[in-house]
Structure formats: C-alpha cells, structure tokens
Write a protein that holds these residues in place. Sequence first.
Motif, PDB file in Angstrom:
ATOM      1  N   LEU A 131       3.518   5.953  -0.923  1.00  0.00           N
ATOM      2  CA  LEU A 131       4.841   5.240  -1.547  1.00  0.00           C
ATOM      3  C   LEU A 131       5.562   4.379  -0.217  1.00  0.00           C
ATOM      4  N   ILE A 132       5.660   5.057   0.736  1.00  0.00           N
ATOM      5  CA  ILE A 132       6.115   3.972   2.014  1.00  0.00           C
ATOM      6  C   ILE A 132       5.252   3.027   2.259  1.00  0.00           C
ATOM      7  N   VAL A 167       4.600  -4.448   0.072  1.00  0.00           N
ATOM      8  CA  VAL A 167       5.325  -5.462  -0.553  1.00  0.00           C
ATOM      9  C   VAL A 167       6.328  -6.328  -0.004  1.00  0.00           C
ATOM     10  N   VAL A 168       7.073  -5.625   0.836  1.00  0.00           N
ATOM     11  CA  VAL A 168       8.038  -6.096   1.285  1.00  0.00           C
ATOM     12  C   VAL A 168       7.470  -7.278   2.202  1.00  0.00           C
ATOM     13  N   ALA A 169       6.352  -6.840   3.057  1.00  0.00           N
ATOM     14  CA  ALA A 169       5.657  -7.797   3.970  1.00  0.00           C
ATOM     15  C   ALA A 169       5.253  -9.178   3.022  1.00  0.00           C
ATOM     16  N   ILE A 170       4.468  -9.025   2.071  1.00  0.00           N
ATOM     17  CA  ILE A 170       4.120  -9.918   1.257  1.00  0.00           C
ATOM     18  C   ILE A 170       5.251 -10.911   0.857  1.00  0.00           C
ATOM     19  N   ILE A 171       6.167 -10.480   0.426  1.00  0.00           N
ATOM     20  CA  ILE A 171       7.321 -11.265  -0.177  1.00  0.00           C
ATOM     21  C   ILE A 171       8.002 -11.969   1.271  1.00  0.00           C
TER      22      ILE A 171
END
Length: 186
Positions: A10-11, A17-21
């Motif tokens: 999960l982490i 997702v945070v890295a892509i955004i």
Amino acid sequence: MNKVLRNVILIAAVLAVVAIISSRMLKKNTQRLSPQASVEFSDNDLSIKMVYCRPYKKGRLIFGPAEEGALQPFGVYWRLGANEATTLETNKDIVIEGQTLPAGNYSMYAVPGDSIWKFGINKVADRWGKAEPDYTQDLFTFEMPVHYTEEVKEQFTIQISRKGGPYAITFWWDTSKINIPFEVEE
C-alpha cells in the motif's frame, strides 16, 4: 497475505502515485529555457499555424562551421527551434517551390548552409525534435537562399505574412534570415 506485507504494498503504491503526479506537475510548471510559441496567420479562408520553441543567442555563434564552435553547424539537421519538432498546420493546400503541401499538420526542419538552406516537410508532426526525422516520411524537400542582416535577432523567430505579393514564412535568428514564399493552391 500478512498485515506487514499488505502495508508495504500500500505504501509503495501511494508513493508511486505521488511520484507520477509530482513529475507531471514539475514538467508542466518548469520554465523552459527556450519557451514554446506559436504563430498564427489567417487571410480570407486560409489559416496557418506554426508551433516552435524559441532559443536565445546569448552571445553564441549560432550558424557556422563546426570547427568554429557554432551552436548549429552548417550541413547538420536542425529542428527549427528547440525541444519538440517545429510543426506547420494548414487548412488549405499550399504550394512551396512548385510542390504542393496538402492541408494537414506536419513537422518542418532545416539543414543550414552558408548560402543555401535545405528544408524538409515531414508527415510525422508529433515527435521530439532533437532526433532526426524518418526521412522516408518527408513529403518533399527544397532549398532557399539565406540572407544576412545587420540587425541581430536575439531570439529565434518565425513569422508568416503577406505584404501585397505572395505569402511568406520567415525564419530569423542572429543575422540569418530566410524567406519562404508560398501560394494557396487554387
């Protein structure tokens, strides 16, 4: 699956997702050294748009022999700007140097020379510009003379105009200026 493994997965997913955004936002909001620009021209029912990136001279030798340290050496492919390939979109068929360019969206490139520049119009418009195009996708190539001006153009500029005579696309950077006349096919 145990609780620790599930939490690690999960982490990792959240971090991905945070890295892509973050990378997309950074790319979108980072100022380019060679900003993107577009020039649009309309006359009656003709509409032409060119999209390109505008590098600066910054005291450099722009066009010249490679051995003199030219940024864009004579005889070497140039994407007509920086970053992505320069594109030309027309809603009407136009004629350049006796060759018909059908309405559509294309990339355009040059091979600068001391007195003559070779230009190419390529079917593949959406591509990164530094790599040479697939020349088998060229619609046609043509040559135009370069004129040298006393005025130095600090930032690469493309203009589309009509001043009483034929239409023209003008490329101007440093003291090199090239006018490409064209007509609308009737």
